[in-house]
Design an enzyme around this catalytic site. Sequence first.
Site, PDB file in Angstrom:
ATOM      1  N   CYS A   8       1.071  -1.214   0.106  1.00  0.00           N
ATOM      2  CA  CYS A   8       0.077  -0.162   0.093  1.00  0.00           C
ATOM      3  C   CYS A   8       1.091   1.281  -0.049  1.00  0.00           C
ATOM      4  O   CYS A   8       2.085   1.210  -0.587  1.00  0.00           O
ATOM      5  CB  CYS A   8      -0.986  -0.265   1.250  1.00  0.00           C
ATOM      6  SG  CYS A   8      -0.258  -0.094   2.852  1.00  0.00           S
ATOM      7  N   ASN A  11       2.107   1.585   4.597  1.00  0.00           N
ATOM      8  CA  ASN A  11       2.423   0.336   5.021  1.00  0.00           C
ATOM      9  C   ASN A  11       2.112   0.344   6.617  1.00  0.00           C
ATOM     10  O   ASN A  11       2.748  -0.240   7.315  1.00  0.00           O
ATOM     11  CB  ASN A  11       3.998   0.003   4.920  1.00  0.00           C
ATOM     12  CG  ASN A  11       4.319  -1.711   5.242  1.00  0.00           C
ATOM     13  OD1 ASN A  11       5.574  -1.952   5.768  1.00  0.00           O
ATOM     14  ND2 ASN A  11       3.420  -2.505   5.192  1.00  0.00           N
ATOM     15  N   CYS A  13      -1.657   0.910   7.287  1.00  0.00           N
ATOM     16  CA  CYS A  13      -3.072   0.475   7.443  1.00  0.00           C
ATOM     17  C   CYS A  13      -3.692  -0.586   6.613  1.00  0.00           C
ATOM     18  O   CYS A  13      -3.715  -1.516   7.132  1.00  0.00           O
ATOM     19  CB  CYS A  13      -4.058   1.732   6.885  1.00  0.00           C
ATOM     20  SG  CYS A  13      -3.712   3.409   7.710  1.00  0.00           S
ATOM     21  N   ARG A  14      -3.541  -0.538   5.304  1.00  0.00           N
ATOM     22  CA  ARG A  14      -4.116  -1.572   4.491  1.00  0.00           C
ATOM     23  C   ARG A  14      -3.204  -2.871   4.499  1.00  0.00           C
ATOM     24  O   ARG A  14      -3.762  -4.004   4.667  1.00  0.00           O
ATOM     25  CB  ARG A  14      -4.412  -0.955   3.121  1.00  0.00           C
ATOM     26  CG  ARG A  14      -5.742  -0.092   3.035  1.00  0.00           C
ATOM     27  CD  ARG A  14      -5.716   0.567   1.921  1.00  0.00           C
ATOM     28  NE  ARG A  14      -4.593   1.517   1.842  1.00  0.00           N
ATOM     29  CZ  ARG A  14      -4.418   2.097   0.495  1.00  0.00           C
ATOM     30  NH1 ARG A  14      -5.249   2.084  -0.445  1.00  0.00           N
ATOM     31  NH2 ARG A  14      -3.135   2.996   0.566  1.00  0.00           N
ATOM     32  N   SER A  15      -2.043  -2.694   4.141  1.00  0.00           N
ATOM     33  CA  SER A  15      -1.277  -3.808   3.795  1.00  0.00           C
ATOM     34  C   SER A  15      -0.654  -4.675   4.965  1.00  0.00           C
ATOM     35  O   SER A  15      -0.865  -6.051   4.861  1.00  0.00           O
ATOM     36  CB  SER A  15       0.162  -3.380   2.955  1.00  0.00           C
ATOM     37  OG  SER A  15       1.095  -2.687   3.521  1.00  0.00           O
ATOM     38  N   ASP A 123      -8.152   3.808   0.426  1.00  0.00           N
ATOM     39  CA  ASP A 123      -7.316   4.617   1.741  1.00  0.00           C
ATOM     40  C   ASP A 123      -7.990   4.819   2.777  1.00  0.00           C
ATOM     41  O   ASP A 123      -8.731   5.863   2.802  1.00  0.00           O
ATOM     42  CB  ASP A 123      -6.439   5.628   1.003  1.00  0.00           C
ATOM     43  CG  ASP A 123      -5.248   5.903   2.036  1.00  0.00           C
ATOM     44  OD1 ASP A 123      -5.456   5.768   3.176  1.00  0.00           O
ATOM     45  OD2 ASP A 123      -4.589   6.666   1.281  1.00  0.00           O
TER      46      ASP A 123
HETATM   47  P1  4NP Z   1      -1.711   2.801   3.999  1.00  0.00           P
HETATM   48  O1  4NP Z   1      -2.566   4.201   4.560  1.00  0.00           O
HETATM   49  O2  4NP Z   1      -1.449   3.228   2.632  1.00  0.00           O
HETATM   50  O3  4NP Z   1      -2.927   1.832   3.772  1.00  0.00           O
HETATM   51  O4  4NP Z   1      -0.826   2.460   4.865  1.00  0.00           O
HETATM   52  C1  4NP Z   1      -1.678   5.576   4.602  1.00  0.00           C
HETATM   53  C2  4NP Z   1      -1.179   5.403   5.903  1.00  0.00           C
HETATM   54  C3  4NP Z   1      -0.298   7.002   5.734  1.00  0.00           C
HETATM   55  C4  4NP Z   1      -0.548   8.008   4.857  1.00  0.00           C
HETATM   56  C5  4NP Z   1      -1.543   7.491   3.510  1.00  0.00           C
HETATM   57  C6  4NP Z   1      -2.161   6.270   3.770  1.00  0.00           C
HETATM   58  N1  4NP Z   1       0.022   9.123   4.775  1.00  0.00           N
HETATM   59  O5  4NP Z   1      -0.058  10.045   3.968  1.00  0.00           O
HETATM   60  O6  4NP Z   1       0.852   9.370   5.717  1.00  0.00           O
END
Ligand code: 4NP
Length: 156
Positions: A8, A11, A13-15, A123
């Site tokens: 993702c 790294n 939240c989703r993955s 997201d």
């Molecule tokens: P992820 O979510 O890609 O599912 O881990 C996010 C985590 C952090 C950010 C964006 C999406 N960020 O902009 O910091």
Amino acid sequence: MIKVLFVCLGNICRSPLAEAIFNQKIKEKGLENVVSSDSAGTSNYHIGEQPDERSIQVSLNHNVPINHLGRQLVRKDGETFTYILAMDRSNHRNTIHTLNNTHEGLFLMRDFDPDETGADVPDPYYGGKDGFQEVYDILDRSIEKFIQFLKEKHDL
Ligand code: 4NP
């Protein structure tokens, strides 16, 4: 060993949640000696960090242990992993960029979603808790199908 990498942006939240759900299902199916997984982010925003508190919470609500520290996708991951599952189109594009190559095992996570095939995993970072439950449900059913695919493809 069949090696699966979930990708993702951050790294956190989703993955890592996908990795946790995948590992739990692989264990339940007795496949832990043939399949392993990891997760990574296309960005360098959260290297070394624990998963987002809301991913930890939704995971624990479903009795799925989650244990990962943020790391960034690197070019060598293209050689290490049999399958790379990107959470959305942007991550998919950036994965090809980082690997500096196409990869025959690169898919979108929701290529395996029986409900909305080929969509992005949304997201959830800037949203509320509901978003994390929605992501959990998407991942749960997509990963179930992905494991079915692995079993058929590799005769497991
Ligand atoms: P992820 O979510 O890609 O599912 O881990 C996010 C985590 C952090 C950010 C964006 C999406 N960020 O902009 O910091």
